[in-house]
Design a protein around this motif. Sequence first.
Motif, PDB file in Angstrom:
ATOM      1  N   THR A 492      43.705  68.820  18.745  1.00  0.00           N
ATOM      2  CA  THR A 492      42.305  69.203  18.876  1.00  0.00           C
ATOM      3  C   THR A 492      42.047  69.475  20.356  1.00  0.00           C
ATOM      4  OG1 THR A 492      41.577  66.927  19.166  1.00  0.00           O
ATOM      5  CG2 THR A 492      41.601  67.780  16.904  1.00  0.00           C
ATOM      6  N   PHE A 493      41.134  70.401  20.622  1.00  0.00           N
ATOM      7  CA  PHE A 493      40.749  70.749  21.993  1.00  0.00           C
ATOM      8  C   PHE A 493      39.252  70.490  22.102  1.00  0.00           C
ATOM      9  CE2 PHE A 493      44.546  72.966  23.579  1.00  0.00           C
ATOM     10  CZ  PHE A 493      45.267  73.097  22.411  1.00  0.00           C
ATOM     11  N   ASP A 494      38.869  69.549  22.961  1.00  0.00           N
ATOM     12  CA  ASP A 494      37.459  69.146  23.059  1.00  0.00           C
ATOM     13  C   ASP A 494      36.901  68.835  21.672  1.00  0.00           C
ATOM     14  OD1 ASP A 494      37.371  69.331  25.822  1.00  0.00           O
ATOM     15  OD2 ASP A 494      36.747  71.437  25.797  1.00  0.00           O
ATOM     16  N   GLY A 495      37.721  68.187  20.859  1.00  0.00           N
ATOM     17  CA  GLY A 495      37.272  67.751  19.543  1.00  0.00           C
ATOM     18  C   GLY A 495      37.331  68.811  18.457  1.00  0.00           C
ATOM     19  N   GLU A 496      37.684  70.059  18.835  1.00  0.00           N
ATOM     20  CA  GLU A 496      37.705  71.146  17.850  1.00  0.00           C
ATOM     21  C   GLU A 496      39.136  71.341  17.329  1.00  0.00           C
ATOM     22  OE1 GLU A 496      36.547  75.831  17.959  1.00  0.00           O
ATOM     23  OE2 GLU A 496      35.478  74.513  19.340  1.00  0.00           O
ATOM     24  N   ARG A 497      39.279  71.473  16.021  1.00  0.00           N
ATOM     25  CA  ARG A 497      40.584  71.631  15.403  1.00  0.00           C
ATOM     26  C   ARG A 497      41.324  72.849  15.941  1.00  0.00           C
ATOM     27  NH1 ARG A 497      41.155  74.376  11.040  1.00  0.00           N
ATOM     28  NH2 ARG A 497      39.011  74.069  10.344  1.00  0.00           N
ATOM     29  N   GLY A 498      42.554  72.651  16.427  1.00  0.00           N
ATOM     30  CA  GLY A 498      43.335  73.750  17.005  1.00  0.00           C
ATOM     31  C   GLY A 498      44.429  74.228  16.076  1.00  0.00           C
ATOM     32  N   TYR A 499      44.174  74.215  14.773  1.00  0.00           N
ATOM     33  CA  TYR A 499      45.163  74.700  13.806  1.00  0.00           C
ATOM     34  C   TYR A 499      44.433  75.059  12.526  1.00  0.00           C
ATOM     35  CZ  TYR A 499      44.546  69.805  12.559  1.00  0.00           C
ATOM     36  OH  TYR A 499      43.975  68.595  12.258  1.00  0.00           O
TER      37      TYR A 499
END
Lengths: 505, 505
Positions: A492-499
């Motif tokens: 996750t990047f800044d809490g956002e799913r990265g996949y």
Amino acid sequence: MKFESHTLLQPNHDLGTLTPITVAYGDGIGPEIMQATLRILQAAGARIAPETVDIGEKVYLGGNSAGIEDSAWESLRRTKVFLKAPITTPSGGGYKSLNVTVRKTMGLYANVRPCVSYSPYVQTLHPKMDLVIVRENEEDLYAGIEHRQTDEVFQCLKLITRPGCEKIVRYAFEYAKNNGRKKVTCMVKDNIMKMTDGLFYKVFEEIGAQYPSIERERYIIDIGAARLATRPELFDVIVTPNLYGDILSDIAAEMTGSVGLAGSANIGEHVAMFEAIHGSAPDIAGQDKANPSGLLLGAVMMLVHIGQHDVASKIHNAWLATLEAGITTADLQSAKTTASVGTQAFADAVIARLGQLPHSFKAVRYAAPGAAAAASQAEPTPALYTPAAPASKALVGVDLFLHARPEHADALAASLQTAAGEVLAVKLQMINNRGVKVWPQGFAETFCTDHWRCRFVASANMGVISQRDIVSLLSALTDAGLDVIKTENLCTFDGERGYALGQGQ
Amino acid sequence: MKFESHTLLQPNHDLGTLTPITVAYGDGIGPEIMQATLRILQAAGARIAPETVDIGEKVYLGGNSAGIEDSAWESLRRTKVFLKAPITTPSGGGYKSLNVTVRKTMGLYANVRPCVSYSPYVQTLHPKMDLVIVRENEEDLYAGIEHRQTDEVFQCLKLITRPGCEKIVRYAFEYAKNNGRKKVTCMVKDNIMKMTDGLFYKVFEEIGAQYPSIERERYIIDIGAARLATRPELFDVIVTPNLYGDILSDIAAEMTGSVGLAGSANIGEHVAMFEAIHGSAPDIAGQDKANPSGLLLGAVMMLVHIGQHDVASKIHNAWLATLEAGITTADLQSAKTTASVGTQAFADAVIARLGQLPHSFKAVRYAAPGAAAAASQAEPTPALYTPAAPASKALVGVDLFLHARPEHADALAASLQTAAGEVLAVKLQMINNRGVKVWPQGFAETFCTDHWRCRFVASANMGVISQRDIVSLLSALTDAGLDVIKTENLCTFDGERGYALGQGQ
């Protein structure tokens, strides 16, 4: 490799001095069309100081596999502007594409292709076409990163980057502003590729919002390409990733009715290259038959690029007036032809019309930078891209790809669970085959290759894992004789799913 | 999931019995065009036994997010043939595309789209168009495998598989044979994607060679798309990977002048689905205005698929004769229109012409399977694909992808070499950034993102490494605090390199 802000390439705009440019006369018809082009530029008062370099066939055959020598690189790095006639790549293997070499070496990120109809002087089914394709030129599937993964499966990586998107989108809107264009259309496939093409479109919206006077529009590439092929008059500037741009720019060029009139630019942070889109046509070389228009219109793009908008407008209008007068080289005979002339006589006809405006075609008027700056209250040149602050990244799982031929996905899942049993931090969440879920709860009809994507996530709900856990997992699976051929971290990047979620997740 | 040979889907061809088919009347104009279509099929003597299932809007709104219930799946699995009217997906989130669900669940690998001009009855710039696009429908970039790799870089996997290529190419040549087509054109970008698109083209050549009476042709997709958009009359059957097919089929459909006349097939090993390419047009539903031609031509494809070539020819020719008579629904008014009629009256007009041949259009003649079999001396149905024997695979290195922001690539190389020092089996060979070589001997101008591909190969010349060496390498880099986000094994298969060389290698 520092991460400071970069700005758009700004060559010398000082009106009092001459701008040095690097010129290559090329091969085949190259020398004669370059001569014609430079004569017109000179007669129009272009404030340039050309310096000539040798590239192409002679250099290739002299043993340089790239077709370009150090002295030419030195000139390019110094002048930052390259006007290039077509070259001939000798037949036989081992010779590298000069354009690819220059593009990769110099980081030419934007390919710019105006596609314009000149009906009735050039026959076309689409008489009202006047658009520009701004194609990203460095990334997407063209990074050339391919791997055979298993007996049955081959892979190519599509990479889309935020700075890559920012650079091309910024260029497209600046181009629109500097060339009097009203609309920029983004074409992507972000209904399918939500992360990669989604990023491109997101950046398009972000940067486009900074140009309130320019309309923004979006098409899914399949529908957009269909619309382009049937109603090209709907488009103005199109900005798009590399592969789509490759396809669209060939479609649009061919729809104009002649690829012989089109110029093209390749823009980088350090160097920009201008040329015709056609080749060196060795069969008619040296016969004063070739049409210099493509290279001339490439040179007009160069003049706009280096800030000589006045000279660019003067030449472009004289060229349109020449076309309207029915004066043409042998490639463009039509009912409207009044005089079929040679290369140099065509140049003379353009020179004779310098200062004239076309009558039936709309006159070109490139905005002088002074006027544009005044109109926008001397706004500063915007940053080409803005390095983002590093996000807070958390490792939450890993996709392991296996080469295997299990009797059934359930059997593979059982093997994985047994092998990974001691790695308590992770658990198997799902298995896909070509993107279709096969475990848990697969369908009997799903056709399976020997390539399995196995997603492991943190055992703890919403938990994180460590790189060390991935090493342990790989180690355990290797001990169990499972053939892991590839990994992809899930973050996750800044809490956002990265996949992307798997099918059915 | 067994790896026996599969054959082309062969529904019941026995002429004495009725072939059961699953029929969905759909939403909007669906019911009325399905009624018209089935009336024509019945009048023409189609040997089918339709059974009706409910799918679409009502099912979605009843709480089934896929829009299709178990009873419909049961029917589909049993009859293996699906004639489907357009459906309406309710607005608002959470509803999954029914076509995507059926395609993924049932493995519908081929999307077949005939694109035909009917000038002067349908206005088009391309009056001589009569081609079929056979699009691979399961793999390529559409597997939906996307990962954000770093702060700046996003990735989507393009997967091309040998069985996937064999199935679609085999289908294209069988389609050509069964539909009297003379040429199959393959469109790929194998000058750039030598391994993935290269595989597709290689399979095209292999399988195409088994059909000596059908001409083979290849285009690079950019030039091929341009040629399609300007001279569609050059093409017959086009076979191509998923993304290119998506773009080409929309271009070609729109070029015919009406998307309302086109039918489409989605073919799988277990089930095949036939439909119109247009939507459910709720604004004109129930008004007897809709044109049933798209669904009717989809049904004609179905009849050919289930071996009722005679009925298919009879209906197709009657429909062409109706068009020629100037009888049309409201969507296709032209100077040639003699009678503007409703949906059911149009069906009646087709029924009245059953047994007639068209005069200006070329009559259709689908080859009966008996005749084709006799002509080819009763050749057996070819295998849809042939499972390959496992190759002898050797692990020779690994690409590690790092998320990093070094001051310079040389510094990153030094860190990697230090960290990997104890893993004697491997050595660092090169570092790329977006496919451009940055170590050793990078160029100052190369723009670098925070995503580095670092290639490690066996220390011993031509040597192999073990999966255990990769685990050790990952472990060492993790200990050194390097952020490895992704790995790709480098293998040879039967001695052949299974990975692309980096730039400059």
